[in-house]
Design an enzyme around this catalytic site. Structure first.
Site, PDB file in Angstrom:
ATOM      1  N   TYR A   1      -5.445   6.105  -8.929  1.00 34.64           N
ATOM      2  CA  TYR A   1      -6.591   5.286  -8.525  1.00 34.64           C
ATOM      3  C   TYR A   1      -7.857   5.698  -9.265  1.00 34.64           C
ATOM      4  O   TYR A   1      -8.659   4.851  -9.673  1.00 34.64           O
ATOM      5  CB  TYR A   1      -6.812   5.388  -7.012  1.00 34.64           C
ATOM      6  CG  TYR A   1      -5.881   4.523  -6.201  1.00 34.64           C
ATOM      7  CD1 TYR A   1      -6.256   3.252  -5.801  1.00 34.64           C
ATOM      8  CD2 TYR A   1      -4.615   4.976  -5.851  1.00 34.64           C
ATOM      9  CE1 TYR A   1      -5.405   2.445  -5.070  1.00 34.64           C
ATOM     10  CE2 TYR A   1      -3.744   4.184  -5.119  1.00 34.64           C
ATOM     11  CZ  TYR A   1      -4.141   2.916  -4.739  1.00 34.64           C
ATOM     12  OH  TYR A   1      -3.288   2.118  -4.017  1.00 34.64           O
TER      13      TYR A   1
ATOM     14  N   CYS B   1       0.824  -1.204   0.000  1.00 39.53           N
ATOM     15  CA  CYS B   1       0.000   0.000   0.000  1.00 39.53           C
ATOM     16  C   CYS B   1       0.864   1.262   0.000  1.00 39.53           C
ATOM     17  O   CYS B   1       1.697   1.445   0.892  1.00 39.53           O
ATOM     18  CB  CYS B   1      -0.901  -0.024   1.238  1.00 39.53           C
ATOM     19  SG  CYS B   1      -1.736   1.541   1.564  1.00 39.53           S
TER      20      CYS B   1
END
Length: 339
Positions: free
Chosen positions: A181, A50
């Protein structure tokens, strides 16, 4: 989920929207939110996959907080209960005694309706989540945990430069950190094209800035560099192909490629990066984008260790401080995740 991801179904048909951090308590020197800074009291839960959690890993290394804030590394592959501790013996975190990070969320607020995200800081005595505020955690590590910093720790958020750092970070967040994203989980062509164009527009604006100076703000590493690094280090491995941010590869931009290699080769940056975890997480977990779950073999990682010549621009990576010491034995990235 990581860093408050949300808003898309299994096929990415809903517009992507990053949710805010529901648990935004702060751990401060004066304990004004009820959580005082204390060595060994808290546990930082991360995934090396992440980018939002990786910020905290870099900051923690640079500041020398390994003993003060021990870390738990989750499996890069999630299941329906989200982040799990299957990398540890018996599938439990050895300190918290839990199998899933969601258990710490539940101890803080039962039936919490939101996603379980990393980074997360858990109070060890109570087993409760303290905060999942990925935007604030690293700033507080730099400014509230100073009594526990190592000798020679850099100032990652210097007061005199905070306005400029904040401005740069806001643009990088909107267009790059979150922009990849929004492109990857876009619900339609127009949404994708807008997000993708924004990613490359911002990268092209950053290029001349980084052509004339070694770091984003001032002549030392700051929080701004950490936040840009964690996206750029993933760019060719996952965002270029998996998220379709493919106008060009990072390796095709000489300035940005040299900049990110400079940081990668700086102690505290590359030694926290696990390319194996990164690729397996994105390509196996995001089944709406990659339904086969096939993980690509590339890209070739050898280039990360090649000379970058960025020192010719001057700059002092750690300011008046010093590099962090060697990586702790239990925190070394496996050979599969390194160039």
């Amino acid at each position: 989920m990581s860093g408050g991801e949300g808003g898309n179904d299994a096929y990415g048909r809903k517009p992507f929207k990053r949710s805010g951090s529901h648990f935004a308590d702060r751990i401060t020197e004066d304990g004004r939110d009820g959580w005082p800074v204390a060595a060994g009291r808290y546990r930082l839960v991360v995934s090396r996959a992440c980018p939002w959690a990786s910020r905290s890993l870099v900051s923690r290394r640079l500041l020398g907080l390994e003993d003060a804030l021990p870390v738990a590394v989750a499996d890069p592959i999630q299941d329906d209960r989200s982040w799990r501790f299957t990398l540890d013996p018996d599938g439990r975190d050895p300190v918290l005694g839990i199998r899933y990070l969601s258990e710490a969320y539940d101890r803080r607020e039962s039936h919490y309706p939101g996603g379980v995200s990393v980074p997360a800081i858990v109070d060890v005595p109570s087993g409760q989540l303290v905060t999942n505020d990925y935007q604030r955690i690293t700033l507080d590590l730099a400014t509230e945990w100073t009594d526990l910093h190592r000798e020679g720790a850099p100032d990652l958020y210097p007061r005199a430069l905070r306005d400029e750092i904040d401005e740069v970070m806001a643009d990088v967040y909107e267009d790059v950190n979150n922009g990849v994203y929004r492109a990857g989980f876009a619900a339609d062509q127009k949404e994708y094209e807008s997000a993708c164009a924004g990613v490359f527009r911002r990268l092209e604006l950053l290029t001349p800035r980084l052509a004339r100076q070694r770091y984003l703000v001032g002549d030392t590493i700051t929080e701004a560099d950490i936040r840009l690094f964690t996206t750029l280090v993933r760019f060719d491995a996952v965002y270029h192909g998996h998220f379709k941010c493919n106008r060009w590869k990072l390796t095709e931009n000489p300035v940005l490629w040299a900049y990110v290699r400079d940081l990668y080769q700086t102690p505290g940056f590359g030694d926290t990066v696990d390319f194996d975890h990164i690729k397996r997480h994105y390509y196996e977990v995001h089944t709406g984008i990659n339904p086969t779950g096939i993980v690509p073999l590339g890209p070739d990682l050898a280039g990360w260790l090649t000379p970058h010549h960025r020192a010719e621009l001057g700059g002092r990576p750690f300011g008046d401080g010093t590099p962090p010491g060697p990586v702790r034995a239990g925190e070394k990235v496996s050979s599969e995740g390194r160039p």
